[in-house]
Design a protein around this motif. Structure first.
Motif, PDB file in Angstrom:
ATOM      1  N   HIS A 288      32.071   0.738  34.412  1.00 37.90           N
ATOM      2  CA  HIS A 288      31.141   1.540  35.123  1.00 37.90           C
ATOM      3  C   HIS A 288      30.996   2.744  34.681  1.00 37.90           C
ATOM      4  O   HIS A 288      29.915   3.491  34.652  1.00 37.90           O
ATOM      5  N   LEU A 289      32.340   3.442  34.172  1.00 38.32           N
ATOM      6  CA  LEU A 289      32.014   4.842  33.698  1.00 38.32           C
ATOM      7  C   LEU A 289      31.343   4.852  32.597  1.00 38.32           C
ATOM      8  O   LEU A 289      30.412   5.602  32.456  1.00 38.32           O
TER       9      LEU A 289
ATOM     10  N   SER B  19      28.026 -10.664  33.070  1.00 35.69           N
ATOM     11  CA  SER B  19      27.763 -10.657  31.845  1.00 35.69           C
ATOM     12  C   SER B  19      28.335  -9.416  31.082  1.00 35.69           C
ATOM     13  O   SER B  19      28.951  -9.510  30.177  1.00 35.69           O
ATOM     14  N   ALA B  20      28.471  -8.146  31.699  1.00 36.69           N
ATOM     15  CA  ALA B  20      28.586  -7.042  31.039  1.00 36.69           C
ATOM     16  C   ALA B  20      30.157  -7.009  31.033  1.00 36.69           C
ATOM     17  O   ALA B  20      30.771  -6.658  29.877  1.00 36.69           O
ATOM     18  N   PHE B  21      30.839  -7.465  32.076  1.00 34.80           N
ATOM     19  CA  PHE B  21      32.401  -7.623  31.866  1.00 34.80           C
ATOM     20  C   PHE B  21      32.881  -8.434  30.838  1.00 34.80           C
ATOM     21  O   PHE B  21      33.829  -8.403  30.103  1.00 34.80           O
TER      22      PHE B  21
ATOM     23  N   ALA C  48      35.132 -12.208  35.006  1.00 31.49           N
ATOM     24  CA  ALA C  48      35.563 -11.210  35.880  1.00 31.49           C
ATOM     25  C   ALA C  48      36.273 -12.102  37.277  1.00 31.49           C
ATOM     26  O   ALA C  48      35.827 -13.451  37.324  1.00 31.49           O
ATOM     27  N   ASP C  49      36.735 -11.506  37.869  1.00 35.13           N
ATOM     28  CA  ASP C  49      37.288 -11.898  38.841  1.00 35.13           C
ATOM     29  C   ASP C  49      37.399 -10.855  39.969  1.00 35.13           C
ATOM     30  O   ASP C  49      36.593  -9.946  40.132  1.00 35.13           O
ATOM     31  N   VAL C  50      38.011 -11.270  41.408  1.00 34.08           N
ATOM     32  CA  VAL C  50      37.770 -10.182  42.362  1.00 34.08           C
ATOM     33  C   VAL C  50      38.547  -9.007  42.221  1.00 34.08           C
ATOM     34  O   VAL C  50      38.046  -7.868  42.468  1.00 34.08           O
ATOM     35  N   TYR C  51      39.776  -8.826  41.353  1.00 35.46           N
ATOM     36  CA  TYR C  51      40.262  -7.718  40.812  1.00 35.46           C
ATOM     37  C   TYR C  51      39.407  -7.011  39.988  1.00 35.46           C
ATOM     38  O   TYR C  51      39.433  -5.700  40.244  1.00 35.46           O
TER      39      TYR C  51
ATOM     40  N   GLY D 220      38.019  -2.799  41.180  1.00 41.08           N
ATOM     41  CA  GLY D 220      37.950  -1.699  40.252  1.00 41.08           C
ATOM     42  C   GLY D 220      36.667  -1.199  39.726  1.00 41.08           C
ATOM     43  O   GLY D 220      36.230   0.165  39.724  1.00 41.08           O
ATOM     44  N   TYR D 221      35.755  -2.034  39.426  1.00 41.83           N
ATOM     45  CA  TYR D 221      34.177  -1.497  39.386  1.00 41.83           C
ATOM     46  C   TYR D 221      33.840  -0.895  40.638  1.00 41.83           C
ATOM     47  O   TYR D 221      33.185   0.263  40.308  1.00 41.83           O
TER      48      TYR D 221
END
Length: 395
Positions: free
Chosen positions: A61-62, A296-298, A306-309, A313-314
């Motif tokens: 996200h940063l 998609s971005a992850f 991606a997962d819940v973690y 963080g996002y």
């Protein structure tokens, strides 16, 4: 994440005083200087993959917002907390004292996060918790500068208990390790059942981290229950789900649980997990534009799903950006910073959420069913659910 965290406020106060934190003033920083964000997470050991997913999604996200928050460039300071509570005060002191970070993001382990909670309370350094679900951090130890983008142990268990009651279950049992996380989840399960007129008739526990479940399983047929709820994670969750199925209960007395019973464990649980229903604030197959774009971005960045973690963080990055945007990057402008974050509506891959008065996400707890190696979302167990925030008095 699920470990015990039996430390009192007095214990932490003494520990931090010994670390010479109390007398340090928060550093002033020129407006054009980089904004330092300390990511105190496990980057080695059992929870390393969780820490990496949280950090990777935060940095994702940063990057999406040009590596700036509130108009200032952001410098990430990573610190491996090793999921070790005995090093927590020292590590927190290093980030705030030596590295002079402007904000903290951490952590996974509930015992470790308590040092971050105390330093935020005493020094006013903003803290966003991207995983650890212990209730105390946002109940009796809450503070204006402490926020959470994950869950409390109470929330997912409340959701699955409520879903059971709505399905007509009248009596259920609870099985967990005898430690704080299991107790908090058990309270949520009980409250969820009660909300629909159902009853928790028996709590079965064993010491953490023992996995000899046979004595507990032997008691289940005589309890007269229609379902069994549980809170286990990691290897314990794998063993319990397998043992439950092997005992022949799976088709007679449905097994349900807080989402971590099957989160990240389905591969090892295999067919034994098929049909197990859980409650969690994220799941496979959530169909919204934000989730699709995020996944998609992850995947492009991390070369895995991606997962819940990662979601937590996002969203920690999204929430921090709101606060810093309102103060033009000044994390010491506490009143404006806190007010902006309290009013935020975060467009999350889990679905948008706001924050409760105790700074916990007000979020959907999804009903999920394990099938074919996925935790497929099949409904909403509890809509817009907030933690009760018992004992929280903002000062």
């Amino acid at each position: 994440m699920t470990q015990a965290y039996h430390m009192s406020r007095r214990t932490f106060g003494a520990g931090l005083a010994a670390a010479a934190l109390g007398g340090l003033a928060r550093p002033a920083r020129a407006q054009g200087a980089p904004l330092k964000v300390g990511l105190m997470l496990p980057f080695s050991g059992t929870f390393a993959s969780l820490g990496e997913n949280i950090a990777g999604a935060f940095e994702l996200h940063l990057a999406e917002i040009g590596n700036r928050m509130g108009g200032r460039p952001v410098q990430i300071v990573r610190l491996d907390d090793e999921s070790d509570p005995s090093k927590a005060v020292q590590n927190a002191n290093r980030l705030v004292g030596r590295d002079r970070v402007d904000a903290l993001v951490g952590t996974v382990h509930s015992g470790v996060v308590m040092a971050l909670v105390q330093i935020s309370r005493e020094r006013g350094v903003p803290l966003i918790i991207p995983n650890a679900g212990n209730a105390a951090a946002t109940r009796e130890l809450c503070a204006p500068t402490i926020f959470r983008t994950s869950f409390t142990n109470w929330q997912p268990a409340y959701g699955i208990g409520r879903a059971l009651a709505q399905q007509g279950v009248k009596k259920a049992a609870w099985v967990s390790w005898d430690y704080a996380a299991g107790q908090e989840a058990g309270a949520g399960f009980r409250d969820g059942l009660k909300s629909g007129g159902a009853e928790l008739v028996k709590i079965l526990t064993l010491p953490f981290p023992e996995t000899n479940f046979q004595p507990l399983l032997a008691q289940i047929p005589g309890l007269g229950v229609e379902a069994v709820g549980s809170f286990f994670a990691g290897g314990g969750a794998v063993q319990f789900v397998r043992d439950y199925a092997a005992a022949g209960f799976r088709d007679r007395i449905p097994l349900v649980g807080s989402g971590f019973l099957t989160e990240g464990t389905l591969g090892a649980q295999g067919a034994a997990a098929d049909g197990v229903r859980t409650g969690l604030h994220y799941g496979d197959g959530l169909d919204n534009p934000k989730n699709k774009a995020f996944r998609s971005a992850f995947r492009d960045k991390m070369k895995r799903e991606a997962d819940v973690y990662a979601v937590q963080g996002y969203d920690a990055a999204q929430l921090l950006a709101v606060g810093l945007g309102a103060t033009r990057g000044d994390a010491t402008a506490e009143k404006e910073f806190v007010a902006a974050m309290e009013k935020a509506r975060i467009d999350s891959p889990r679905g948008s959420f706001t924050l409760s008065p105790s700074h916990n996400p007000v979020q959907n707890i999804y009903l999920r069913e394990a099938r074919g190696g996925e935790n497929r979302v099949i409904g909403i167990a509890a809509e817009s659910l907030a933690d009760p925030g018992t004992g929280c008095k903002m000062t």
